[in-house]
Design an enzyme around this catalytic site. Structure first.
Site, PDB file in Angstrom:
ATOM      1  N   GLU A   1      -6.336  -8.019  -0.613  1.00  0.00           N
ATOM      2  CA  GLU A   1      -6.564  -8.058   0.727  1.00  0.00           C
ATOM      3  C   GLU A   1      -7.821  -8.294   1.155  1.00  0.00           C
ATOM      4  O   GLU A   1      -8.697  -6.836   0.414  1.00  0.00           O
ATOM      5  CB  GLU A   1      -6.170  -7.914   2.129  1.00  0.00           C
ATOM      6  CG  GLU A   1      -4.814  -7.314   1.889  1.00  0.00           C
ATOM      7  CD  GLU A   1      -4.064  -6.408   2.758  1.00  0.00           C
ATOM      8  OE1 GLU A   1      -4.898  -6.239   3.463  1.00  0.00           O
ATOM      9  OE2 GLU A   1      -3.145  -6.563   2.314  1.00  0.00           O
TER      10      GLU A   1
ATOM     11  N   GLU B   1       0.790  -1.024  -0.043  1.00  0.00           N
ATOM     12  CA  GLU B   1      -0.094  -0.257  -0.132  1.00  0.00           C
ATOM     13  C   GLU B   1       1.214   1.440  -0.060  1.00  0.00           C
ATOM     14  O   GLU B   1       1.154   1.900   0.862  1.00  0.00           O
ATOM     15  CB  GLU B   1      -1.253   0.317   0.977  1.00  0.00           C
ATOM     16  CG  GLU B   1      -1.895  -1.174   0.847  1.00  0.00           C
ATOM     17  CD  GLU B   1      -3.195  -1.186   2.651  1.00  0.00           C
ATOM     18  OE1 GLU B   1      -2.891  -0.242   3.108  1.00  0.00           O
ATOM     19  OE2 GLU B   1      -3.788  -1.176   1.519  1.00  0.00           O
TER      20      GLU B   1
HETATM   21  C1  GAL Z   1      -4.449  -3.037   4.619  1.00  0.00           C
HETATM   22  C2  GAL Z   1      -2.421  -3.261   5.582  1.00  0.00           C
HETATM   23  C3  GAL Z   1      -2.725  -5.204   6.172  1.00  0.00           C
HETATM   24  C4  GAL Z   1      -4.060  -4.901   7.272  1.00  0.00           C
HETATM   25  C5  GAL Z   1      -5.191  -4.135   6.527  1.00  0.00           C
HETATM   26  C6  GAL Z   1      -5.734  -4.251   8.097  1.00  0.00           C
HETATM   27  O1  GAL Z   1      -4.627  -1.702   4.580  1.00  0.00           O
HETATM   28  O2  GAL Z   1      -1.883  -4.005   4.012  1.00  0.00           O
HETATM   29  O3  GAL Z   1      -1.487  -4.688   6.278  1.00  0.00           O
HETATM   30  O4  GAL Z   1      -3.319  -3.709   7.569  1.00  0.00           O
HETATM   31  O5  GAL Z   1      -4.999  -3.072   6.574  1.00  0.00           O
HETATM   32  O6  GAL Z   1      -7.552  -4.310   7.359  1.00  0.00           O
END
Ligand code: GAL
Length: 671
Positions: A308, A153
């Site tokens: 994710e 990110e």
């Molecule tokens: C994302 C990040 C992850 C984790 C996740 C939690 O933005 O890439 O490492 O923190 O959020 O929702």
């Protein structure tokens, strides 16, 4: 259509952080078993492992990672391997403070948190290069490693002296002479003329924050510098012999970077999706999330990865709601329906401490299989196996909505008709959701992408015309396309200088009108417009463009204030095509009615001839089949006339209904 995929099945898994559990081999062994049960076939490793991989400067410990990757592979689980630059070890910041970011108020940050290093720092770049090369040397030939996950990110900006110097170099390259820069930024205003590039300072509330040309170029520079940093990371892997494809994970509606620029440099686009499920109607949340999925897909016109998502609740939203039963599968298949070739989670196992200890995970602190989340994660894994034939297929769209980050930067910084918000995202969403409700796949294109293959192109609030977009829109309409443009378009050029001679710039003849003035409404203030007596009366807010007709036909007119009777919606024929102009920020009901009519007038073919309210439809296709995903995000079963000549591939379609919070997928032979 060519199948482009890094895998012939859906990637299913997520971020896994074994470095937090190296003293618990029993747990690591148990994780492997549970992953297999959940049908997990891929995990992302190493996103935040730097301090375990290089505990001291120049002391590398990659054995644990190698063992982990071997073990995963032996269990049939592949690996997306991250470069660890998203969070640095403490020693690095202590020894080389230049890696710490300087904020816009010129204060250098302390060590801490993550995603906060200077992208210019030669030391940071060198240390990242070294660790990336170690990883590449170790894993370049490992059969488990299918993809590199570059950093995490990317975001934010640094205002340190190194970045200031890099910004000046970047400006010199762009403008060549200081006179050219002065002209582009209109610096005679308030006597801000520069006499040398050395005088340029990044925007700051302590200095210039209202010199729009400077702010715009700074945002461009931040994108360029981040992209350059990312490319250096990739180069390090390549120089050490790694040949696997690369990605980096993007965020929802993130406006700190122009993602389209980064997308050019990676092999596959991926993003992290964290919608606010159960905050409002899930159907609406799904539409908004679908717009992001479509944007990610359109960046490369290819399947993307859902890198994710949460298996259950989050821990950083204002209120951390659970995913209700069925929603995990439905939301996961929603990404797939829009072109994702993966469903991945943050995170496989919940950590015991730290900021994310209460973030949802496939395996929670209890650690057993008899949890609702684990059961639903397993069902999702099974569903992806059942749908394996869809992986790698493409999405084809006849309609596109134009999205432009640079235009948004310029528009939202300008002080103009409404400094209380212009609602760009909402303006794009209004057209997008209406087209989706008509049962169309929709691309989210940016100004540089080709338009020729669409039949309908929507251009909401394109404040900045750049990259010759006027000419390409002209050709598009000339050749028979339908264009829908809205208020507050074509106002400035790529330097944020106002166009002279009438707006929307270069298209007044095509639209058959000229925007003469724009009125702004106060927050909460509502005006109206209509096609005439007996026709629906729609509300509008925020901005009302007052146009002078020069050949266009008014289709609707305002009914309030001194511009009662002025056009609110117009149409004009040009070449073989047609151009519509929406003058005001209309309510959604208007957009829904307008596009319903537009679809039948322009002969666009919806995926299903009749889409019952409450259902969403998307389709993917390969050379032989079309895969039609019908999704219900409401709680009630909704009847659906089955698509003709289609076989049910997945889902519960009993009694001809799509059940509440569920998905059905049909397969139709392509003719
Ligand atoms: C994302 C990040 C992850 C984790 C996740 C939690 O933005 O890439 O490492 O923190 O959020 O929702």
């Amino acid at each position: 259509m060519e199948r482009q995929s890094i895998s012939n099945q859906f990637i299913y898994g997520g971020d896994y952080n074994p470095e937090q559990w190296l003293d618990r081999p029993d747990i690591l062994a148990r994780d492997l078993e549970m992953m297999q049960k959940a049908r997990i076939n891929t995990v992302t490793l190493g996103v935040f492992s730097w301090s375990t991989l290089e505990p001291e400067e120049g002391v590398f410990r990659l054995e644990w990672l190698k063992e982990m990757v071997d073990n995963l592979y032996a269990h049939g689980i592949r690996v997306i391997l991250a470069t660890p630059s998203g969070a640095r070890p403490r020693w690095l910041a202590e020894k080389y403070p230049e890696v710490l970011r300087v904020r816009e108020n010129r204060v250098r940050s302390l060590y801490g948190e993550r995603h906060n290093h200077c992208y210019t720092s030669p030391v940071y770049r060198q240390k990242v290069r070294i660790i990336n090369q170690k990883l590449a040397q170790t894993f370049k030939d490992h059969p488990a490693v299918i993809l590199w996950h570059i950093s995490n990110e990317y975001s934010g900006e640094c205002h340190c002296p190194l970045c200031q110097a890099a910004f000046r170099r970047w400006l010199k390259q762009r403008y060549q002479t200081i006179d050219a820069l002065n002209h582009a930024w209109w610096t005679t205003f308030w006597s801000h003329t520069y006499t040398s590039f050395e005088q340029v300072e990044s925007p700051s509330t302590l200095g210039d924050s209202g010199l729009h040309g400077l702010s715009l170029d700074w945002m461009r520079f931040v994108t360029a510098q981040t992209t350059d940093f990312m490319c250096e990371e990739i180069r390090a892997l390549r120089q050490a012999g790694a040949t696997q494809p690369v990605t980096t994970n993007f965020m929802e509606d993130y406006i700190g970077l122009n993602y389209y620029e980064l997308a050019r440099e990676i092999d596959v686009v991926s993003w992290d999706s964290y919608p606010l499920w159960r905050y409002q109607s899930d159907s609406r949340t799904a539409l908004n999330t679908g717009m992001q999925h479509d944007m990610m897909r359109t960046m490369k016109h290819a399947p993307f990865l859902l890198m994710e998502s949460s298996p259950s609740s989050l821990n950083w939203q204002p209120v951390s709601k659970l995913k209700k039963p069925g929603l995990l599968l439905n939301a996961s298949l929603h990404a797939v329906a829009h072109g994702a070739d993966s469903v991945q989670y943050f995170q496989i196992r919940q950590g015991r401490g730290g900021f994310e200890k209460f973030h949802g995970a496939v395996i929670d602190h209890y650690g057993g299989e008899d949890t609702r989340v684990f059961r639903e994660a397993t069902q999702t894994g099974q569903a992806l196996q059942a749908l394996a034939c869809v992986a790698g297929s493409q999405v084809s769209a006849q309609a596109a909505v134009l999205w432009d980050t640079e235009s948004r930067w310029a528009m939202e910084r300008a002080r103009g008709p409404r400094n209380e918000g212009l609602f760009y995202h909402e303006a794009v969403f209004k057209s997008y959701q209406a087209l989706r409700k008509c049962g169309l796949n929709v691309d989210l294109v940016q100004v540089e992408q080709p338009l020729d293959n669409y039949r309908l192109v929507v251009v909401p609030m394109l404040y900045m015309f750049r990259a010759g977009i006027e000419e390409r829109l002209r050709q598009f309409v000339q050749n028979g396309g339908t264009l829908v443009m809205t208020y507050w378009s074509g106002i400035v050029n790529e330097s944020d200088l106002c166009h002279l001679g009438g707006t929307p710039h270069g298209l007044t003849d095509l639209l058959g009108l000229r925007s003469e003035e724009i009125d702004a409404l106060c927050t909460g203030e509502v005006h109206h417009f209509t096609a005439g007596p007996g026709a629906p009366l729609y509300t509008c807010r925020n901005l009302c463009d007052l146009v002078r007709l020069q050949g266009a036909q008014p289709l609707m007119t305002y009914t309030d204030d001194f511009y009662k009777g002025y056009p609110a919606l117009t149409v004009h024929s040009y070449g073989k095509g047609t151009a519509y102009y929406i003058c005001t920020d209309a309510e959604e009901a208007f957009y829904n009615d307008f596009y319903r009519e537009m679809v039948s007038r322009t002969g666009l073919s919806p995926i299903l001839p009749h889409l019952p309210e409450g259902l969403e439809v998307s389709s993917r296709q390969d050379s032989e089949n079309e895969y039609i995903f019908v999704q219900n995000f409401t709680d009630e079963a909704i009847a659906l006339p089955a698509p003709a000549d289609a076989a049910l591939l997945f889902g519960d379609f009993s009694e001809g209904k799509v059940q509440g919070c569920s998905t059905v997928v049909f397969r139709q032979k392509r003719s």
